[in-house]
Design a protein around this motif. Structure first.
Motif, mmCIF file in Angstrom:
data_model
loop_
_atom_site.group_PDB
_atom_site.id
_atom_site.type_symbol
_atom_site.label_atom_id
_atom_site.label_comp_id
_atom_site.label_asym_id
_atom_site.label_seq_id
_atom_site.Cartn_x
_atom_site.Cartn_y
_atom_site.Cartn_z
ATOM 1 N N ARG A 1 14.206 -24.525 -30.719
ATOM 2 C CA ARG A 1 14.113 -24.462 -29.260
ATOM 3 C C ARG A 1 12.656 -24.397 -28.815
ATOM 4 O O ARG A 1 12.240 -25.148 -27.923
ATOM 5 N N GLU B 1 10.758 -27.178 -26.516
ATOM 6 C CA GLU B 1 10.209 -26.850 -25.202
ATOM 7 C C GLU B 1 8.698 -27.074 -25.160
ATOM 8 O O GLU B 1 8.167 -27.550 -24.144
ATOM 9 N N PHE C 1 17.768 -28.767 -22.765
ATOM 10 C CA PHE C 1 18.830 -27.981 -22.146
ATOM 11 C C PHE C 1 19.306 -26.924 -23.130
ATOM 12 O O PHE C 1 19.681 -27.244 -24.259
ATOM 13 N N VAL D 1 26.910 -31.201 -21.842
ATOM 14 C CA VAL D 1 26.101 -32.038 -22.737
ATOM 15 C C VAL D 1 26.402 -33.511 -22.490
ATOM 16 O O VAL D 1 25.487 -34.339 -22.360
ATOM 17 N N HIS E 1 19.547 -30.681 -26.750
ATOM 18 C CA HIS E 1 20.572 -29.715 -26.338
ATOM 19 C C HIS E 1 20.805 -28.712 -27.468
ATOM 20 O O HIS E 1 20.916 -29.107 -28.632
ATOM 21 N N GLN F 1 16.042 -36.203 -24.923
ATOM 22 C CA GLN F 1 16.843 -35.101 -24.406
ATOM 23 C C GLN F 1 17.318 -34.263 -25.592
ATOM 24 O O GLN F 1 17.832 -34.801 -26.572
ATOM 25 N N TYR G 1 21.933 -23.672 -23.740
ATOM 26 C CA TYR G 1 23.226 -23.166 -23.290
ATOM 27 C C TYR G 1 23.441 -21.744 -23.806
ATOM 28 O O TYR G 1 22.973 -21.400 -24.895
ATOM 29 N N GLU H 1 13.496 -33.785 -21.791
ATOM 30 C CA GLU H 1 14.264 -32.681 -21.228
ATOM 31 C C GLU H 1 14.833 -31.826 -22.359
ATOM 32 O O GLU H 1 15.240 -32.368 -23.394
ATOM 33 N N ARG I 1 25.127 -34.744 -19.041
ATOM 34 C CA ARG I 1 23.668 -34.880 -19.024
ATOM 35 C C ARG I 1 23.216 -36.032 -19.909
ATOM 36 O O ARG I 1 22.256 -36.743 -19.577
#
Length: 206
Positions: A154, A158, A170, A195, A140, A138, A172, A168, A198
């Motif tokens: 990022r 992704e 995430f 955060v 963030h 995960q 923000y 995953e 999750r």
């Protein structure tokens, strides 16, 4: 040195207790990093918080980077990797910004790691020797953070997560870096609450 604190089960979360190695960011083992660790402990997890800077904390990213540069970024990362020595094999590794690099190195090199929580940083796993099958992830970070959203982290996260149900990412709204640290001006309480929620859900799925 690794700090170990007894955990108390919070009945609002149903997953098994997890050992988490939380590796701090470029400004050191700040009160905000310790507060984040305490939030995981309150949910029933055991959290280990190594101090890679040997008691030093810094008032800015630039000051912390200057210290890390003087020590050597590779040495700092090696300290983070070594901080897992003696911990349970089925560890979850977590890192904030700079600390995420050591966390990713541990995923690649330490058998038995169950998952990784990476806050405000991600590098392509090929930089560390790959990513073992089955290790959950995960990530963030903020969309306009110059060190995450605008520096390629990022996009790398992704791209890596695409097609991997165990991964995953995430993102923000905002441009703050180190926004999960409640002791710094960049702290964003609302984003950090998401955060944490999750992250705890992630841990309960492992």
């Amino acid at each position: 040195m690794v700090l170990r604190t007894p955990s108390v089960r919070n009945p609002s979360y149903g997953g098994a207790m997890t050992d988490i190695l939380l590796i701090h960011h470029i400004q050191g083992l700040t009160p905000g990093v310790l507060a984040l660790a305490d939030a995981f402990r309150a949910a029933g997890h055991t959290v280990h918080t190594p101090d890679l800077f040997e008691g030093r904390t810094f008032g800015s990213i630039d000051e912390g980077a200057g210290y890390a540069r003087s020590v050597g970024f590779d040495e700092v990362r090696a300290r983070g990797v070594a901080s897992a020595d003696g911990l349970p094999d089925d560890l979850v590794v977590a890192g904030i910004s700079l600390g995420a690099m050591a966390a990713q190195q541990l995923v690649a090199t330490r058998p038995g790691v169950r998952g990784a929580l990476l806050y405000e940083a991600f590098a392509g796993p090929e930089n560390f020797g790959g990513w073992p099958d089955g290790v959950a992830l995960q990530v963030h970070g903020m969309a306009d953070d110059e060190f995450f959203g605008l520096e390629g982290d990022r996009e790398a996260a992704e791209a890596f997560a695409a097609g991997r149900p165990e991964a995953e990412v995430f993102v923000y709204a905002g441009d703050a870096h180190l926004f999960v640290d409640s002791s710094l001006p960049a702290y964003d309480a609302d984003a950090t609450r998401l955060v944490l929620d999750r992250s705890l859900a992630f841990l309960d799925r492992l």
